[in-house]
Design a protein around this motif. Sequence first.
Motif, PDB file in Angstrom:
ATOM      1  N   GLU A   1      89.795  49.813 -61.846  1.00 53.35           N
ATOM      2  CA  GLU A   1      90.346  51.049 -61.290  1.00 53.35           C
ATOM      3  C   GLU A   1      89.461  52.240 -61.669  1.00 53.35           C
ATOM      4  O   GLU A   1      88.733  52.204 -62.663  1.00 53.35           O
ATOM      5  CB  GLU A   1      91.758  51.286 -61.846  1.00 53.35           C
ATOM      6  CG  GLU A   1      92.761  50.188 -61.517  1.00 53.35           C
ATOM      7  CD  GLU A   1      93.040  50.074 -60.032  1.00 53.35           C
ATOM      8  OE1 GLU A   1      93.087  51.133 -59.362  1.00 53.35           O
ATOM      9  OE2 GLU A   1      93.203  48.944 -59.542  1.00 53.35           O
ATOM     10  N   ALA A   2      89.569  53.297 -60.885  1.00 58.62           N
ATOM     11  CA  ALA A   2      88.851  54.529 -61.199  1.00 58.62           C
ATOM     12  C   ALA A   2      89.307  55.065 -62.556  1.00 58.62           C
ATOM     13  O   ALA A   2      90.502  55.041 -62.880  1.00 58.62           O
ATOM     14  CB  ALA A   2      89.092  55.577 -60.115  1.00 58.62           C
ATOM     15  N   GLU A   3      88.348  55.511 -63.347  1.00 62.40           N
ATOM     16  CA  GLU A   3      88.598  56.135 -64.656  1.00 62.40           C
ATOM     17  C   GLU A   3      89.453  55.253 -65.573  1.00 62.40           C
ATOM     18  O   GLU A   3      90.261  55.735 -66.360  1.00 62.40           O
ATOM     19  CB  GLU A   3      89.244  57.520 -64.468  1.00 62.40           C
ATOM     20  CG  GLU A   3      88.353  58.464 -63.670  1.00 62.40           C
ATOM     21  CD  GLU A   3      88.905  59.885 -63.606  1.00 62.40           C
ATOM     22  OE1 GLU A   3      89.810  60.214 -64.387  1.00 62.40           O
ATOM     23  OE2 GLU A   3      88.402  60.669 -62.769  1.00 62.40           O
ATOM     24  N   GLU A   4      89.215  53.951 -65.519  1.00 56.06           N
ATOM     25  CA  GLU A   4      90.021  53.004 -66.296  1.00 56.06           C
ATOM     26  C   GLU A   4      89.580  52.923 -67.763  1.00 56.06           C
ATOM     27  O   GLU A   4      90.365  52.559 -68.638  1.00 56.06           O
ATOM     28  CB  GLU A   4      89.944  51.612 -65.647  1.00 56.06           C
ATOM     29  CG  GLU A   4      90.856  50.582 -66.281  1.00 56.06           C
ATOM     30  CD  GLU A   4      90.888  49.265 -65.499  1.00 56.06           C
ATOM     31  OE1 GLU A   4      91.288  48.263 -66.104  1.00 56.06           O
ATOM     32  OE2 GLU A   4      90.522  49.247 -64.305  1.00 56.06           O
ATOM     33  N   PHE A   5      88.325  53.297 -68.041  1.00 57.57           N
ATOM     34  CA  PHE A   5      87.766  53.042 -69.375  1.00 57.57           C
ATOM     35  C   PHE A   5      87.346  54.327 -70.084  1.00 57.57           C
ATOM     36  O   PHE A   5      86.946  55.303 -69.456  1.00 57.57           O
ATOM     37  CB  PHE A   5      86.578  52.084 -69.266  1.00 57.57           C
ATOM     38  CG  PHE A   5      86.982  50.728 -68.744  1.00 57.57           C
ATOM     39  CD1 PHE A   5      87.513  49.769 -69.592  1.00 57.57           C
ATOM     40  CD2 PHE A   5      86.853  50.429 -67.395  1.00 57.57           C
ATOM     41  CE1 PHE A   5      87.910  48.533 -69.116  1.00 57.57           C
ATOM     42  CE2 PHE A   5      87.247  49.189 -66.901  1.00 57.57           C
ATOM     43  CZ  PHE A   5      87.783  48.239 -67.762  1.00 57.57           C
ATOM     44  N   ASP A   6      87.426  54.270 -71.417  1.00 54.59           N
ATOM     45  CA  ASP A   6      86.989  55.372 -72.260  1.00 54.59           C
ATOM     46  C   ASP A   6      85.515  55.257 -72.626  1.00 54.59           C
ATOM     47  O   ASP A   6      84.856  56.267 -72.889  1.00 54.59           O
ATOM     48  CB  ASP A   6      87.809  55.403 -73.560  1.00 54.59           C
ATOM     49  CG  ASP A   6      89.304  55.472 -73.301  1.00 54.59           C
ATOM     50  OD1 ASP A   6      89.739  56.470 -72.699  1.00 54.59           O
ATOM     51  OD2 ASP A   6      90.018  54.528 -73.681  1.00 54.59           O
ATOM     52  N   VAL A   7      85.022  54.027 -72.664  1.00 56.89           N
ATOM     53  CA  VAL A   7      83.631  53.759 -73.041  1.00 56.89           C
ATOM     54  C   VAL A   7      83.095  52.647 -72.163  1.00 56.89           C
ATOM     55  O   VAL A   7      83.793  51.642 -71.930  1.00 56.89           O
ATOM     56  CB  VAL A   7      83.524  53.317 -74.520  1.00 56.89           C
ATOM     57  CG1 VAL A   7      82.069  53.012 -74.889  1.00 56.89           C
ATOM     58  CG2 VAL A   7      84.096  54.375 -75.461  1.00 56.89           C
TER      59      VAL A   7
ATOM     60  N   ILE B   1      87.259  49.781 -73.767  1.00 60.67           N
ATOM     61  CA  ILE B   1      85.803  49.641 -73.648  1.00 60.67           C
ATOM     62  C   ILE B   1      85.487  48.588 -72.593  1.00 60.67           C
ATOM     63  O   ILE B   1      86.089  47.504 -72.583  1.00 60.67           O
ATOM     64  CB  ILE B   1      85.182  49.224 -74.999  1.00 60.67           C
ATOM     65  CG1 ILE B   1      85.507  50.249 -76.094  1.00 60.67           C
ATOM     66  CG2 ILE B   1      83.671  49.036 -74.867  1.00 60.67           C
ATOM     67  CD1 ILE B   1      85.076  49.823 -77.496  1.00 60.67           C
ATOM     68  N   LEU B   2      84.535  48.888 -71.732  1.00 61.48           N
ATOM     69  CA  LEU B   2      84.032  47.929 -70.750  1.00 61.48           C
ATOM     70  C   LEU B   2      82.612  47.550 -71.139  1.00 61.48           C
ATOM     71  O   LEU B   2      81.729  48.412 -71.194  1.00 61.48           O
ATOM     72  CB  LEU B   2      84.051  48.554 -69.346  1.00 61.48           C
ATOM     73  CG  LEU B   2      83.429  47.723 -68.214  1.00 61.48           C
ATOM     74  CD1 LEU B   2      84.164  46.403 -68.034  1.00 61.48           C
ATOM     75  CD2 LEU B   2      83.411  48.513 -66.906  1.00 61.48           C
ATOM     76  N   ASP B   3      82.393  46.271 -71.436  1.00 65.48           N
ATOM     77  CA  ASP B   3      81.075  45.770 -71.814  1.00 65.48           C
ATOM     78  C   ASP B   3      80.499  45.008 -70.622  1.00 65.48           C
ATOM     79  O   ASP B   3      80.989  43.928 -70.260  1.00 65.48           O
ATOM     80  CB  ASP B   3      81.208  44.857 -73.042  1.00 65.48           C
ATOM     81  CG  ASP B   3      79.858  44.381 -73.578  1.00 65.48           C
ATOM     82  OD1 ASP B   3      78.820  44.799 -73.042  1.00 65.48           O
ATOM     83  OD2 ASP B   3      79.856  43.583 -74.530  1.00 65.48           O
ATOM     84  N   ILE B   4      79.466  45.583 -69.993  1.00 65.50           N
ATOM     85  CA  ILE B   4      78.945  45.064 -68.726  1.00 65.50           C
ATOM     86  C   ILE B   4      77.699  44.215 -68.974  1.00 65.50           C
ATOM     87  O   ILE B   4      76.768  44.637 -69.637  1.00 65.50           O
ATOM     88  CB  ILE B   4      78.606  46.223 -67.765  1.00 65.50           C
ATOM     89  CG1 ILE B   4      79.866  47.041 -67.458  1.00 65.50           C
ATOM     90  CG2 ILE B   4      77.994  45.689 -66.476  1.00 65.50           C
ATOM     91  CD1 ILE B   4      79.615  48.274 -66.600  1.00 65.50           C
TER      92      ILE B   4
ATOM     93  N   ASN C   1      89.072  48.842 -84.729  1.00 61.25           N
ATOM     94  CA  ASN C   1      90.340  48.136 -84.880  1.00 61.25           C
ATOM     95  C   ASN C   1      91.315  48.426 -83.751  1.00 61.25           C
ATOM     96  O   ASN C   1      92.033  47.549 -83.286  1.00 61.25           O
ATOM     97  CB  ASN C   1      90.985  48.504 -86.223  1.00 61.25           C
ATOM     98  CG  ASN C   1      90.196  47.990 -87.411  1.00 61.25           C
ATOM     99  OD1 ASN C   1      89.582  46.936 -87.320  1.00 61.25           O
ATOM    100  ND2 ASN C   1      90.202  48.725 -88.498  1.00 61.25           N
ATOM    101  N   ASP C   2      91.339  49.678 -83.317  1.00 61.21           N
ATOM    102  CA  ASP C   2      92.300  50.098 -82.303  1.00 61.21           C
ATOM    103  C   ASP C   2      91.625  50.201 -80.945  1.00 61.21           C
ATOM    104  O   ASP C   2      91.407  51.288 -80.412  1.00 61.21           O
ATOM    105  CB  ASP C   2      92.914  51.449 -82.706  1.00 61.21           C
ATOM    106  CG  ASP C   2      94.050  51.863 -81.783  1.00 61.21           C
ATOM    107  OD1 ASP C   2      94.582  50.998 -81.060  1.00 61.21           O
ATOM    108  OD2 ASP C   2      94.399  53.060 -81.777  1.00 61.21           O
ATOM    109  N   CYS C   3      91.233  49.048 -80.410  1.00 60.25           N
ATOM    110  CA  CYS C   3      90.522  49.058 -79.129  1.00 60.25           C
ATOM    111  C   CYS C   3      90.843  47.795 -78.348  1.00 60.25           C
ATOM    112  O   CYS C   3      91.347  46.819 -78.904  1.00 60.25           O
ATOM    113  CB  CYS C   3      89.010  49.150 -79.343  1.00 60.25           C
ATOM    114  SG  CYS C   3      88.269  47.624 -79.969  1.00 60.25           S
ATOM    115  N   HIS C   4      90.550  47.838 -77.059  1.00 59.51           N
ATOM    116  CA  HIS C   4      90.530  46.610 -76.264  1.00 59.51           C
ATOM    117  C   HIS C   4      89.265  46.611 -75.422  1.00 59.51           C
ATOM    118  O   HIS C   4      88.931  47.609 -74.792  1.00 59.51           O
ATOM    119  CB  HIS C   4      91.752  46.462 -75.360  1.00 59.51           C
ATOM    120  CG  HIS C   4      91.826  45.074 -74.783  1.00 59.51           C
ATOM    121  ND1 HIS C   4      92.405  44.023 -75.455  1.00 59.51           N
ATOM    122  CD2 HIS C   4      91.313  44.567 -73.641  1.00 59.51           C
ATOM    123  CE1 HIS C   4      92.277  42.920 -74.741  1.00 59.51           C
ATOM    124  NE2 HIS C   4      91.613  43.223 -73.635  1.00 59.51           N
TER     125      HIS C   4
END
Length: 248
Positions: free
Chosen positions: A102-108, A40-43, A59-62
């Motif tokens: 990077e391109a397409e680095e995050f799921d959310v 997850i990227l929180d901007i 629980n299973d995230c970064h």
Amino acid sequence: MVESPIFEIFDGLPRQGPGSNECTEKAFNMLSSLPAGVKILDIGCGVGMQTIHLAKICNDCHITATDVYQPFLNKLMENAVKEGVDDRITTVCASMDELPFEAEEFDVIWAEGSIFILGLEKGISYWKQFLRNGGYMAVTENTWFTDEPSPEVLQFWQEIYPGIMNIPDTEKVITATGYDIIDHFKLPVSVWYDFYSNLEKRVDDISDNYKGNTEAEMILEFNRKEIKLFRERPDEYGYVFYIFQKNK
């Protein structure tokens, strides 16, 4: 840039914009089929109340949390340690229009109360490159709740954010940019009242520090005007949480 008095105002707040853990969780629960180890990227995370809550409920995230103001990020990690989720969070001091990923680095991609800095279309267009195909974006955006806002409200928004739209027009921009709408919901008025209560106290507490500083006095007076206007017209505008998925 980071020496602006606006940072001192918001540095003292538990959140840097209207929102709540309940709203964060409601939006997150609308995401489905997330991969193991979801990234997850929180901007524009501020001090990261939503960042920490996401880390608690996933629980299973970064989570990679970004903000342009390093003291916000320091406070976020201090709180993350207290809550026992610091191993799930990394901070990066970066501007939201110059992200070092990077391109397409995050799921959310997550953005509560921050996308207005770029504007909706510019923000979701630029951030899209960092989201994998089928990945989700969840943002809160200023939105009209009436087609006939009162003159003082209309003037206020034309000055600070002329890009404000109603829900259908906002969703048209989202779909035109290459996303499928998952859902949306209005943030309750109560989260604005909570935020403005804290902001008003903060403005009062630091006003004496800036007497004679024209820029700071203008910012403080603007905040007072913003608070007063919303309390008078809470049904005309507010935040909507938009949840959508990259389709191309």
